[in-house]
Design a protein around this motif. Structure first.
Motif, PDB file in Angstrom:
ATOM      1  N   ASN A  49      17.886  25.264  43.651  1.00 23.14           N
ATOM      2  CA  ASN A  49      18.568  24.152  42.985  1.00 23.14           C
ATOM      3  C   ASN A  49      19.400  23.340  43.970  1.00 23.14           C
ATOM      4  O   ASN A  49      19.407  22.102  43.915  1.00 23.14           O
ATOM      5  CB  ASN A  49      19.456  24.681  41.862  1.00 23.14           C
ATOM      6  CG  ASN A  49      18.668  25.126  40.655  1.00 23.14           C
ATOM      7  OD1 ASN A  49      17.972  24.331  40.029  1.00 23.14           O
ATOM      8  ND2 ASN A  49      18.773  26.399  40.311  1.00 23.14           N
ATOM      9  N   ALA A  51      16.504  14.386  38.377  1.00 24.47           N
ATOM     10  CA  ALA A  51      16.952  15.765  38.525  1.00 24.47           C
ATOM     11  C   ALA A  51      15.981  16.711  37.839  1.00 24.47           C
ATOM     12  O   ALA A  51      15.204  16.324  36.962  1.00 24.47           O
ATOM     13  CB  ALA A  51      18.344  15.926  37.927  1.00 24.47           C
ATOM     14  N   ASP A  57      18.688  21.434  35.585  1.00 26.47           N
ATOM     15  CA  ASP A  57      19.642  21.292  36.688  1.00 26.47           C
ATOM     16  C   ASP A  57      21.024  21.852  36.362  1.00 26.47           C
ATOM     17  O   ASP A  57      21.653  22.478  37.209  1.00 26.47           O
ATOM     18  CB  ASP A  57      19.751  19.811  37.066  1.00 26.47           C
ATOM     19  CG  ASP A  57      20.724  19.582  38.201  1.00 26.47           C
ATOM     20  OD1 ASP A  57      20.537  20.179  39.267  1.00 26.47           O
ATOM     21  OD2 ASP A  57      21.682  18.805  38.003  1.00 26.47           O
ATOM     22  N   ARG A  58      21.511  21.645  35.156  1.00 20.74           N
ATOM     23  CA  ARG A  58      22.867  22.079  34.813  1.00 20.74           C
ATOM     24  C   ARG A  58      22.893  23.272  33.860  1.00 20.74           C
ATOM     25  O   ARG A  58      23.920  23.581  33.268  1.00 20.74           O
ATOM     26  CB  ARG A  58      23.652  20.904  34.203  1.00 20.74           C
ATOM     27  CG  ARG A  58      23.833  19.728  35.165  1.00 20.74           C
ATOM     28  CD  ARG A  58      24.522  20.147  36.445  1.00 20.74           C
ATOM     29  NE  ARG A  58      24.515  19.091  37.463  1.00 20.74           N
ATOM     30  CZ  ARG A  58      24.950  19.249  38.708  1.00 20.74           C
ATOM     31  NH1 ARG A  58      25.414  20.424  39.091  1.00 20.74           N
ATOM     32  NH2 ARG A  58      24.903  18.240  39.557  1.00 20.74           N
ATOM     33  N   GLY A  68      20.344  26.946  36.506  1.00 24.33           N
ATOM     34  CA  GLY A  68      20.756  25.894  37.429  1.00 24.33           C
ATOM     35  C   GLY A  68      21.674  26.350  38.543  1.00 24.33           C
ATOM     36  O   GLY A  68      22.218  25.513  39.272  1.00 24.33           O
ATOM     37  N   VAL A 126      14.723  26.321  41.857  1.00 22.69           N
ATOM     38  CA  VAL A 126      14.698  25.201  40.919  1.00 22.69           C
ATOM     39  C   VAL A 126      13.543  25.400  39.939  1.00 22.69           C
ATOM     40  O   VAL A 126      12.449  25.823  40.322  1.00 22.69           O
ATOM     41  CB  VAL A 126      14.570  23.855  41.665  1.00 22.69           C
ATOM     42  CG1 VAL A 126      13.261  23.738  42.427  1.00 22.69           C
ATOM     43  CG2 VAL A 126      14.773  22.689  40.727  1.00 22.69           C
ATOM     44  N   ARG A 175      18.785  19.432  44.716  1.00 21.57           N
ATOM     45  CA  ARG A 175      19.847  18.448  44.462  1.00 21.57           C
ATOM     46  C   ARG A 175      20.089  17.565  45.679  1.00 21.57           C
ATOM     47  O   ARG A 175      20.377  16.367  45.533  1.00 21.57           O
ATOM     48  CB  ARG A 175      21.137  19.171  44.068  1.00 21.57           C
ATOM     49  CG  ARG A 175      21.107  19.712  42.652  1.00 21.57           C
ATOM     50  CD  ARG A 175      22.272  20.631  42.356  1.00 21.57           C
ATOM     51  NE  ARG A 175      22.087  21.282  41.057  1.00 21.57           N
ATOM     52  CZ  ARG A 175      22.555  22.481  40.739  1.00 21.57           C
ATOM     53  NH1 ARG A 175      23.242  23.180  41.636  1.00 21.57           N
ATOM     54  NH2 ARG A 175      22.329  22.989  39.540  1.00 21.57           N
TER      55      ARG A 175
END
Length: 250
Positions: A65, A79, A83-84, A89, A95, A69
């Protein structure tokens, strides 16, 4: 257990090479003949045959990740879907939630490409055609992150409910020291799905890319170095699909 990152890394006897992607060195895989395919696996893994491969280099781990990023920040690319996510994440985890095109764009940004099926399989099983990256000993929770015996659900005896950090499971390293080539996340390859030695039927031809390696929720039968999965390249919502890149001579 984490492997320390430095200019050179100890990787089970292999020395990691150039860091085109920070914190994820390219490991050289020698050229030469190697066993490809499996006569005792699923029909689409057959036949086992010898292939004369070129040398190439592959990322030691899945793309994380944090690495993805940095690519997003540099290029404005979208993204990753997760991602979050509070677990998926995490910066040092692979990823997930990326389409084939997302993965391809990441590799191209660094002058690399996604591996072919043959490159993935050579890196994962060595020249002699081992069933697993570490050899032929059965898969167990000290070597890989995988799911329950009945597909497809997580199993936490390996210490992880979902993805594990990309530098986990050093006991499962390949001959050249690559990590998590089976388990943790499925990995995109650049090949379209087709039978070995033949053409795909019209309903499949040129439509699906191949994933390799199995994931954190895969049953153990899907964790062999020869297992193949045809997958929609546009789908970016899989919580168990990632990738790594290669450098090739052509």
């Amino acid at each position: 257990m984490l492997l320390a990152v430095a200019a050179f890394l100890w990787t089970g006897g292999a020395v990691a090479g150039e860091e085109v992607i920070a914190d994820n060195p390219l490991v050289e895989i020698p050229g030469g003949p190697f066993a490809f395919g499996n006569d005792t696996g699923d029909e689409n893994e057959r036949p086992r045959h010898l292939v004369k491969g070129q040398a190439f280099a592959m990322n030691q781990t899945e793309i994380t990740n944090a690495q993805y990023r940095r690519f997003v920040a540099a290029t404005g690319h979208r993204a990753a879907f997760y991602d979050r996510h509070p677990s998926l994440g995490l910066p040092d985890h692979p990823v997930v939630g990326v389409s084939f095109a997302d993965a391809e764009a990441f590799c191209a940004h660094y002058g690399l490409k996604l591996p072919s099926e043959q490159e993935y399989e050579r890196a994962a099983r060595g020249p002699q055609g081992a069933r697993f990256p570490w050899g032929d000993a059965p898969v167990d929770p000290t070597r890989a992150n995988y799911g329950r015996d009945a597909c497809c659900d997580e199993e936490a005896s390996d210490g992880h409910d979902m993805t594990a950090p990309a530098r986990s499971f050093p006991l499962g390293a390949s001959r050249e020291g690559l990590l998590n080539l089976v388990g943790n996340v499925w990995e995109w390859t650049r090949d379209f799905y087709a039978p070995y030695g033949g053409e795909a039927p019209p309903e499949l031809a040129g439509k699906y890319r191949v994933l390799r390696g199995g994931a954190w929720n895969s049953d153990p039968t899907r964790l062999s170095t020869t297992h193949r999965l045809a997958y929609d390249p546009d789908f970016r919502f899989a919580a168990n699909g990632g990738f790594r890149c290669v450098r090739t001579p052509d």
